[in-house]
Design a protein around this motif. Structure first.
Motif, PDB file in Angstrom:
ATOM      1  N   ALA A 242      30.209   9.750  99.240  1.00  0.00           N
ATOM      2  CA  ALA A 242      31.299   9.939  99.108  1.00  0.00           C
ATOM      3  C   ALA A 242      32.022   9.375 100.663  1.00  0.00           C
ATOM      4  CB  ALA A 242      31.545  11.716  99.208  1.00  0.00           C
ATOM      5  N   SER A 243      31.283   8.976 101.388  1.00  0.00           N
ATOM      6  CA  SER A 243      31.856   8.244 102.580  1.00  0.00           C
ATOM      7  C   SER A 243      32.819   7.139 102.428  1.00  0.00           C
ATOM      8  CB  SER A 243      30.849   7.943 103.559  1.00  0.00           C
ATOM      9  OG  SER A 243      30.079   6.787 103.258  1.00  0.00           O
ATOM     10  N   PRO A 244      33.482   6.519 103.597  1.00  0.00           N
ATOM     11  CA  PRO A 244      34.077   5.365 103.196  1.00  0.00           C
ATOM     12  C   PRO A 244      33.390   4.069 103.075  1.00  0.00           C
ATOM     13  CG  PRO A 244      34.560   6.187 105.634  1.00  0.00           C
ATOM     14  CD  PRO A 244      33.690   7.137 104.844  1.00  0.00           C
ATOM     15  N   TYR A 245      32.192   4.214 103.543  1.00  0.00           N
ATOM     16  CA  TYR A 245      31.153   2.967 103.481  1.00  0.00           C
ATOM     17  C   TYR A 245      30.802   2.272 102.053  1.00  0.00           C
ATOM     18  CZ  TYR A 245      30.345   4.166 108.475  1.00  0.00           C
ATOM     19  OH  TYR A 245      30.514   4.571 109.750  1.00  0.00           O
ATOM     20  N   PRO A 253      26.314   4.343  94.211  1.00  0.00           N
ATOM     21  CA  PRO A 253      27.538   4.068  93.869  1.00  0.00           C
ATOM     22  C   PRO A 253      28.593   5.196  94.651  1.00  0.00           C
ATOM     23  CG  PRO A 253      26.191   5.111  92.296  1.00  0.00           C
ATOM     24  CD  PRO A 253      25.357   4.942  93.324  1.00  0.00           C
ATOM     25  N   PRO A 254      29.730   4.833  94.901  1.00  0.00           N
ATOM     26  CA  PRO A 254      30.542   5.725  95.383  1.00  0.00           C
ATOM     27  C   PRO A 254      31.323   6.919  94.758  1.00  0.00           C
ATOM     28  CG  PRO A 254      31.825   3.677  95.008  1.00  0.00           C
ATOM     29  CD  PRO A 254      30.371   3.377  94.763  1.00  0.00           C
ATOM     30  N   VAL A 255      31.399   7.710  95.488  1.00  0.00           N
ATOM     31  CA  VAL A 255      32.287   9.093  94.855  1.00  0.00           C
ATOM     32  C   VAL A 255      33.438   9.070  95.453  1.00  0.00           C
ATOM     33  CG1 VAL A 255      32.127  11.742  94.729  1.00  0.00           C
ATOM     34  CG2 VAL A 255      30.067  10.530  94.504  1.00  0.00           C
ATOM     35  N   ARG A 256      34.398   8.452  94.892  1.00  0.00           N
ATOM     36  CA  ARG A 256      35.644   8.145  95.285  1.00  0.00           C
ATOM     37  C   ARG A 256      36.583   9.517  95.536  1.00  0.00           C
ATOM     38  NH1 ARG A 256      35.889   2.746  95.131  1.00  0.00           N
ATOM     39  NH2 ARG A 256      34.304   1.637  93.772  1.00  0.00           N
ATOM     40  N   ILE A 257      36.284  10.103  96.449  1.00  0.00           N
ATOM     41  CA  ILE A 257      37.157  11.207  96.889  1.00  0.00           C
ATOM     42  C   ILE A 257      38.788  11.234  97.106  1.00  0.00           C
ATOM     43  CG2 ILE A 257      35.236  12.477  97.888  1.00  0.00           C
ATOM     44  CD1 ILE A 257      36.565  12.013 100.518  1.00  0.00           C
ATOM     45  N   GLU A 258      38.856   9.824  97.060  1.00  0.00           N
ATOM     46  CA  GLU A 258      40.498   9.617  97.194  1.00  0.00           C
ATOM     47  C   GLU A 258      41.130   9.496  95.816  1.00  0.00           C
ATOM     48  OE1 GLU A 258      38.217   5.436  96.851  1.00  0.00           O
ATOM     49  OE2 GLU A 258      37.889   7.493  97.942  1.00  0.00           O
ATOM     50  N   THR A 259      40.258   9.884  94.678  1.00  0.00           N
ATOM     51  CA  THR A 259      40.796  10.159  93.576  1.00  0.00           C
ATOM     52  C   THR A 259      40.352  11.571  93.134  1.00  0.00           C
ATOM     53  OG1 THR A 259      38.832   9.542  92.289  1.00  0.00           O
ATOM     54  CG2 THR A 259      40.162   7.650  93.000  1.00  0.00           C
ATOM     55  N   ALA A 260      41.399  12.118  91.995  1.00  0.00           N
ATOM     56  CA  ALA A 260      41.173  13.259  91.482  1.00  0.00           C
ATOM     57  C   ALA A 260      39.742  13.464  90.760  1.00  0.00           C
ATOM     58  CB  ALA A 260      42.244  13.715  90.428  1.00  0.00           C
ATOM     59  N   GLU A 261      39.568  12.441  89.988  1.00  0.00           N
ATOM     60  CA  GLU A 261      38.046  12.705  89.467  1.00  0.00           C
ATOM     61  C   GLU A 261      37.013  12.465  90.424  1.00  0.00           C
ATOM     62  OE1 GLU A 261      35.352   9.622  86.276  1.00  0.00           O
ATOM     63  OE2 GLU A 261      37.457   8.868  87.139  1.00  0.00           O
ATOM     64  N   GLY A 262      37.123  11.563  91.583  1.00  0.00           N
ATOM     65  CA  GLY A 262      35.886  11.649  92.578  1.00  0.00           C
ATOM     66  C   GLY A 262      35.892  12.928  93.091  1.00  0.00           C
ATOM     67  N   ARG A 263      37.127  13.713  93.456  1.00  0.00           N
ATOM     68  CA  ARG A 263      37.133  14.911  94.127  1.00  0.00           C
ATOM     69  C   ARG A 263      36.226  15.944  93.223  1.00  0.00           C
ATOM     70  NH1 ARG A 263      42.181  13.223  95.925  1.00  0.00           N
ATOM     71  NH2 ARG A 263      43.171  14.251  94.573  1.00  0.00           N
ATOM     72  N   ALA A 264      36.625  15.924  91.906  1.00  0.00           N
ATOM     73  CA  ALA A 264      36.040  16.950  90.965  1.00  0.00           C
ATOM     74  C   ALA A 264      34.403  16.730  90.865  1.00  0.00           C
ATOM     75  CB  ALA A 264      36.728  16.861  89.576  1.00  0.00           C
ATOM     76  N   GLY A 265      34.086  15.460  90.855  1.00  0.00           N
ATOM     77  CA  GLY A 265      32.667  15.009  90.858  1.00  0.00           C
ATOM     78  C   GLY A 265      32.192  15.569  92.133  1.00  0.00           C
ATOM     79  N   TYR A 266      32.761  15.371  93.441  1.00  0.00           N
ATOM     80  CA  TYR A 266      32.086  16.045  94.623  1.00  0.00           C
ATOM     81  C   TYR A 266      32.040  17.417  94.601  1.00  0.00           C
ATOM     82  CZ  TYR A 266      31.538  16.464  99.500  1.00  0.00           C
ATOM     83  OH  TYR A 266      31.088  16.739 101.126  1.00  0.00           O
ATOM     84  N   VAL A 267      32.907  18.177  94.326  1.00  0.00           N
ATOM     85  CA  VAL A 267      32.782  19.509  94.146  1.00  0.00           C
ATOM     86  C   VAL A 267      31.700  19.961  93.267  1.00  0.00           C
ATOM     87  CG1 VAL A 267      34.185  21.769  93.579  1.00  0.00           C
ATOM     88  CG2 VAL A 267      35.143  19.865  94.923  1.00  0.00           C
ATOM     89  N   ALA A 268      31.645  19.572  92.066  1.00  0.00           N
ATOM     90  CA  ALA A 268      30.579  19.845  91.272  1.00  0.00           C
ATOM     91  C   ALA A 268      29.271  19.795  91.872  1.00  0.00           C
ATOM     92  CB  ALA A 268      30.596  18.966  89.994  1.00  0.00           C
ATOM     93  N   ALA A 269      28.869  18.574  92.422  1.00  0.00           N
ATOM     94  CA  ALA A 269      27.677  18.280  93.022  1.00  0.00           C
ATOM     95  C   ALA A 269      27.381  19.318  94.417  1.00  0.00           C
ATOM     96  CB  ALA A 269      27.484  16.784  93.524  1.00  0.00           C
TER      97      ALA A 269
END
Length: 328
Positions: A242-245, A253-269
């Motif tokens: 989830a970092s900018p690296y 593979p990145p968890v793109r927290i800059e997108t709504a889908e990425g934020r939802a995946g981050y919160v679930a994990a």
């Protein structure tokens, strides 16, 4: 404190299982270290956390366990012999009283942090922005993992961070924010306020269960320390994904927290990790309560012939500074 007695067959089986488990967990790290290769994700577990692979590999039964068929010399200075009776072989156990005499301040600090964290509701809206705050408006030659490119240009990272609400409650993440990022945080955590601000949704508070477990070693069983290590390893993966690296080359593979889908995946994990952490935090609190609230002299020995009971569900100094890591 009720005592469990393990004969040599039982404890050697548990020790061998623990050693094999740790060999599997740290083998790749040791191979890279021999080759002189750095790893931006996995090295954190052995640099920020001040517990060497050899220490992690060493099995301890934990307080309240007596081992037969051995002597204190096989276990080190934190163990002593105990007499069980005329018809029973002597045993070896952790010197709980001696360790508490030296480490009580550390044990009580750990209990405060764990208990305070367990009492609070989890916050699941941070989206891992602490890693972004660590590179915010940072000169390129000062970026920590400068061998790996960023997923966005520095200007875009700054714009994204400026558009977000940063609420980091974990001091050991906040202290690595860039000077420009610190004023953006809604909280100002300190070491002194750590027991009052840690919360169970925080990735780093949950990774730190590993730190608290090894700071309690050998008073807690090696299996519990290994369980906490595995949780820290898994959380670290999400933390860096989830970092900018851009770490796709390494298999992250990145968890793109800059997108709504990425934020939802981050919160679930994040929620799944919080559930796992709650179980381990409870086990640590139970162990600490037994150490602090019970006296060794009140032990009631319950002989159990244990042949195969692995606990897979799952030397600190008292200086307060040693409770923290030094790198990220």
């Amino acid at each position: 404190m009720t005592v469990t007695v393990l004969d040599r067959t039982a404890w050697t089986r548990r020790r061998a299982a623990h050693e094999a488990r740790i060999d599997q967990l740290v083998g790749a790290h040791l191979d890279r270290r021999r080759r002189g290769e750095a790893h931006p994700v996995a090295d954190f577990l052995f640099t920020y956390y001040a517990f060497r692979p050899a220490q992690l590999r060493r099995w301890h039964p934990g307080a309240g366990v007596w081992l037969t068929g051995t002597d204190p010399g096989e276990w080190g200075r934190d163990y002593h012999a105990v007499r069980r009776g005329a018809d029973e072989p002597d045993a070896v156990t952790v010197d709980t009283a001696g360790l508490l005499a030296r480490r009580r301040e550390t044990v009580e600090w750990i209990r405060r942090v764990l208990a305070g964290t367990a009492r609070r509701p989890g916050h699941f809206g941070c989206f891992g922005l602490h890693e972004w705050a660590m590179v915010y408006r940072q000169p390129a030659d000062q970026v920590r993992h400068d061998r790996w490119r960023l997923r966005m240009a520095p200007e875009r990272i700054a714009e994204f961070v400026d558009s977000q609400r940063i609420r980091c409650s974990h001091f050991d993440a906040y202290r690595f924010f860039t000077p420009a990022a610190r004023p953006l945080n809604l909280l100002s955590p300190t070491r002194q306020t750590q027991p009052d601000q840690e919360q169970p949704g925080c990735l780093h508070a949950n990774m730190d269960l590993y730190k608290w477990s090894y700071r309690l070693s050998p008073l807690v069983p090696g299996e519990l320390v290994a369980d906490c290590f595995e949780l820290a390893r898994d959380i670290r993966d999400l933390d860096m994904r989830a970092s900018p690296y851009d770490l796709r080359e390494l298999g992250y593979p990145p968890v793109r927290i800059e997108t709504a889908e990425g934020r939802a995946g981050y919160v679930a994990a994040q929620r799944a990790f919080a559930d796992r952490a709650a179980v381990l935090r409870g086990r640590l609190l139970t162990a600490v309560a037994a150490l602090i609230d019970k006296t060794v002299t009140d032990q009631t020995v319950t002989d159990q012939t244990v042949t195969d009971r692995p606990e897979r569900t799952g030397r600190a100094r008292t200086d307060r500074a040693e409770l923290t890591g030094t790198e990220r």
